[in-house]
Design a protein around this motif. Structure first.
Motif, mmCIF file in Angstrom:
data_model
loop_
_atom_site.group_PDB
_atom_site.id
_atom_site.type_symbol
_atom_site.label_atom_id
_atom_site.label_comp_id
_atom_site.label_asym_id
_atom_site.label_seq_id
_atom_site.Cartn_x
_atom_site.Cartn_y
_atom_site.Cartn_z
ATOM 1 N N VAL A 1 0.883 -1.171 0.000
ATOM 2 C CA VAL A 1 0.000 0.000 0.000
ATOM 3 C C VAL A 1 0.919 1.220 0.000
ATOM 4 C CG1 VAL A 1 -1.791 1.253 1.233
ATOM 5 C CG2 VAL A 1 -1.768 -1.251 1.269
ATOM 6 N N GLY B 1 0.563 4.523 -0.126
ATOM 7 C CA GLY B 1 0.278 5.767 0.565
ATOM 8 C C GLY B 1 0.639 6.970 -0.304
ATOM 9 N N ASN C 1 -4.186 4.191 -1.406
ATOM 10 C CA ASN C 1 -4.745 3.226 -0.454
ATOM 11 C C ASN C 1 -4.918 1.831 -1.047
ATOM 12 O OD1 ASN C 1 -4.993 5.281 1.471
ATOM 13 N ND2 ASN C 1 -6.969 5.916 0.622
#
Length: 395
Positions: A74, A76, A370
């Protein structure tokens, strides 16, 4: 007799006493056989069911083993610098050509070498002034003569003023002596001006530094005769300041403004010099579609004008997901990545890549940070394929 007895028994009539025992044993045998067959069938069915379960378990295990394991992360969002890269030539930020200002003449001494630091007004080369010195002495003598004439005229005027009251000198004589005195004083001033001019010309014979800075080139030697048409004798970098004139495409120039920081790396050295853009060219070359960004640099011996260097200019920063290059795939439709949905199935997601650096590739469009993004093996996946994710943390 036996045949009749058997027929009689099969018809349901009462059998004879001897026949009844044999019939009872026969039924017991038949029942035992049926029980054995039932037992065998039960064992067969039980063993068969176990084999089917084992086969099903084996098939499930095989199917589980065929699901590929992929590494996901993930990403971010993080602050990513917008970096503009370019190359160009090093030069003095303010290069001052120095030539002959005065009449010129034969050079007697050269007092500096390339690489020397000089102050404003410092003599760089001396010109022979033997003739000019004689001219100055002549003018000095003329000044002394003019002053003497002025002193005599003043004395005569003073005596005439004393005698005019006694009637020995007329007022007209006084006025003439006054005019004579004024002419003598004027000749003194003319002579002094001519002397000052000659001295100024002599001072301009020497080649002097117009500003403090670093000597870059020297194009004169003792014995050389120079004149105002001799061209540039010295080149000076004002204050020793240098710059890189980076050639950049016009779309990159649009992102820059004066004051943004930059790093410059000259060819042939591992050194990196800090600087900043002090001017962005207002003109674009119509042939190359490029312009110049001028990056100011402090003096360093490794920064040699005319040398080649590369620049890394920080044009700004924004927040975006950052992925390693292995996660990004390309085809005829453009760049894309694979992300995983809630069922751990691969889903193709088109993206637009931005800045590429040692840390990875910035994703400027297509991801919000995300998602679970497949970091590797994306080239071997298909849309909707089931995978087994293995989560990894990106630095």
């Amino acid at each position: 007799m036996n045949y009749e007895a058997k027929m009689f028994a099969e018809d349901g009539q009462k059998a004879l006493p001897g026949e009844e025992g044999r019939s009872s044993r026969r039924w017991w045998i038949i029942g035992g056989i049926v029980a054995v067959l039932a037992l065998v069938a039960a064992v067969f069915l039980f063993s068969g069911g176990s084999d089917d379960g084992a086969a099903a378990d084996k098939a499930a295990a095989q199917r589980e083993g065929q699901i590929p394991t992929v590494t996901v992360a993930v990403p971010g969002r993080q602050a990513i610098q917008r970096v503009v890269s370019g190359t160009g030539s090093l030069a003095a930020r303010r290069e001052m050509p120095v030539g002959v200002v005065g009449e010129g003449g034969m050079v007697t001494r050269v007092l500096v070498e390339p690489g020397d630091w000089v102050r404003a007004g410092q003599v760089l080369a001396r010109i022979d002034r033997s003739v000019q010195s004689q001219t100055v002495e002549s003018l000095q003598a003329q000044v002394r003569v003019a002053r003497a004439d002025a002193e005599i005229a003043q004395s005569e005027l003073d005596r005439a003023k004393q005698l005019v009251d006694r009637g020995f000198v007329s007022q007209a004589d006084v006025e003439r002596k006054t005019a004579t005195r004024d002419s003598a004083v004027a000749r003194v001033r003319v002579a002094e001006a001519q002397l000052a001019e000659a001295r100024a010309r002599n001072n301009r014979l020497d080649i002097r530094a117009p500003e403090a800075g670093l000597i870059l080139t020297r194009n004169v030697e003792p014995g050389q005769v120079v004149s105002p048409g001799s061209g540039t004798l010295f080149r000076i970098a004002k204050g020793g300041q240098m710059e890189l004139r980076a050639q950049l495409p016009e779309d990159d120039l649009q992102q820059l403004h004066a004051g943004v920081p930059a790093q410059v790396s000259p060819v042939g050295t591992d050194q990196v010099f800090e600087g900043e853009v002090w001017q962005v060219s207002p003109v674009i070359d119509p042939q190359t579609r490029q312009g110049i960004a001028r990056i100011s640099l402090s003096y360093d011996p490794a920064l040699r004008p005319g040398g080649f260097a590369s620049a890394r200019i920080v044009a700004g920063s924004n927040e975006a997901p950052m992925l390693p290059q292995s996660a990004i795939q390309s085809d005829a439709n453009g760049n894309y990545v694979y992300i995983l949905n809630d069922q751990d199935e691969a889903v193709r997601r088109p993206i637009r890549a931005g800045e590429v650096s040692d840390e990875g590739v910035a994703i400027v469009d297509g991801l919000n940070g995300n998602e679970r993004v497949v970091l590797s093996a994306g080239a071997f996946l298909n849309e909707g394929q089931k995978v087994k994710p293995e989560l990894k943390t990106l630095r």
